[in-house]
Write a protein that holds these residues in place. Structure first.
Motif, short mmCIF file in Angstrom:
data_model
loop_
_atom_site.label_atom_id
_atom_site.label_comp_id
_atom_site.label_asym_id
_atom_site.label_seq_id
_atom_site.Cartn_x
_atom_site.Cartn_y
_atom_site.Cartn_z
N THR A 138 0.23 -1.51 -0.18
CA THR A 138 0.07 0.00 -0.05
C THR A 138 1.20 1.15 0.18
O THR A 138 1.93 1.16 0.56
N GLY A 139 0.85 2.01 -0.50
CA GLY A 139 1.10 3.73 -0.41
C GLY A 139 0.39 4.70 -1.78
O GLY A 139 -0.33 4.57 -2.11
N ALA A 140 0.57 5.76 -1.15
CA ALA A 140 -0.01 7.49 -1.71
C ALA A 140 0.31 7.20 -3.38
O ALA A 140 1.12 5.65 -4.12
N THR A 141 -0.74 6.91 -4.40
CA THR A 141 -0.49 6.86 -6.10
C THR A 141 0.63 7.59 -5.95
O THR A 141 1.02 9.02 -5.78
N GLY A 142 1.64 7.32 -6.83
CA GLY A 142 3.07 7.22 -7.78
C GLY A 142 4.19 7.49 -6.48
O GLY A 142 5.62 8.46 -6.75
N ASP A 143 4.13 6.87 -5.76
CA ASP A 143 5.24 6.21 -4.26
C ASP A 143 5.87 4.87 -5.59
O ASP A 143 7.18 4.68 -4.56
N GLY A 144 5.32 4.53 -6.19
CA GLY A 144 6.25 3.37 -6.78
C GLY A 144 5.78 2.23 -6.60
O GLY A 144 6.73 1.36 -6.69
N LYS A 145 4.68 1.40 -5.90
CA LYS A 145 4.07 0.38 -5.74
C LYS A 145 4.85 -0.11 -6.23
O LYS A 145 5.06 -1.83 -6.89
N SER A 146 4.18 -0.20 -8.12
CA SER A 146 4.50 -0.75 -9.31
C SER A 146 5.20 -0.96 -9.65
O SER A 146 6.21 -2.37 -10.12
N HIS A 147 6.66 -0.67 -9.48
CA HIS A 147 7.60 -0.22 -10.01
C HIS A 147 8.10 -1.36 -8.64
O HIS A 147 9.02 -1.99 -8.84
#
Length: 308
Positions: A14-23
């Protein structure tokens, strides 16, 4: 190590949008899992095949949970799916089915969600790890505590409440030391995907989005994990009224208690489908006689017996 112990790994990021979860998950899947042989099947296949194992639909994810072996399944932000409020139900059904059949498939599951509060507590109890992305490229890792009496799996709610308590007791602080949590394992850092891997990720997202939710063949395969819309649930409840299985307003309303719909909209749907069945409105429901067809059959059978 989890796989060597014949156990699955179920990981929430989990984490804010754009903080690199998918990366972060992409780094693990593209650079590691895609290179590893599937030692369970031992058929020359890899643990992660992007076109098969990258998933954006919770029903497909649930299906793969019970049919894949020795795989890494990447579920990327299910809140984009049509089942926004009940996205976790298909996955929960898959977990229950696997527990009931005691199946050990030795998979690793990644589920990405923006907010931990959107993750079902029911599912959280099955998590191996919770990875909270603190800022871009840095995350904190929490693990379920084993060997405790009365343990109930990874309790994210307790972690969140513990932080709130710390902040209330230290109002001037802008930092909560993660070491206050017994579940805390440490931090992990990662960089952006390479240009080639980011291109591959974007192509995967585009491919999965372009194919629509599910084909007719897939719908049949995944039907056991399908979650009904609110309207479909109301329609089914009205069918039960028509069949005599629900015989009063209280039971009908209780049947719909879990729906996250405003009361006025719920009533509107109820009145529409009750009207289609000729059952009036919710306030003035016409309850059909129970077992009407059985009564007719019984009457006909008696008449035939009398003739004989």
């Amino acid at each position: 190590m989890r796989l060597e112990n014949q156990r699955d790994g179920f990981i929430l990021i989990t984490g804010a949008t754009g903080d690199g979860k998918s990366h972060f998950v992409g780094d693990l899947c593209f650079k590691l899992a895609m290179q590893e042989n599937n030692f369970v099947l031992n058929d020359g296949s890899k643990m992660f095949v992007p076109e098969e194992d990258y998933v954006i639909d919770p029903e497909e994810f649930a299906y793969k949970m019970v049919t894949s072996s020795g795989k890494v399944i990447w579920g990327d932000e299910f809140l984009k799916s049509s089942n926004r409020q009940n996205w976790y139900e298909p996955i929960n059904k898959a977990i229950v089915e696997r527990k009931n059949t005691n199946r050990k498939l030795m998979n690793i599951y990644f589920v990405i969600q923006p907010l931990e509060t959107q993750f079902s507590p029911k599912l959280a109890s099955h998590l191996t790890l919770w990875i909270w992305v603190k800022k871009r490229g840095v995350a904190e890792i929490y693990c379920r505590i084993t060997g405790r009496k009365g343990g109930k799996g990874l309790d994210m709610d307790s972690i969140i409440k513990r932080e709130e308590k710390y902040r209330s007791e230290n109002p001037k602080t802008n930092f909560v030391p993660p070491t206050i949590h017994p579940e805390y394992l440490g931090r992990i850092a990662w960089g952006k995907l390479t240009a080639n891997l980011e291109k591959k990720y974007n192509e995967l997202v585009k491919m999965k989005s372009a194919t629509g939710k599910l084909t007719e063949e897939e719908k049949e395969r995944y039907s056991k994990f399908k979650v009904k819309t609110e309207e479909e649930t109301i329609q089914d409840a009205v069918e039960q009224v028509a069949d005599g299985k629900i015989t009063n307003k209280a039971d009908l309303w209780a049947k719909l208690s879990d729906l996250e719909l405003p009361t006025d909209k719920k009533i509107k749907f109820l009145n529409f489908y009750l009207g289609l069945k000729g059952l009036g409105t919710f306030n003035k429901m016409t309850i059909p006689k129970k077992n009407n067809l059985l009564e007719i059959a019984k009457k006909l059978r008696n008449e035939n017996n009398n003739k004989l």
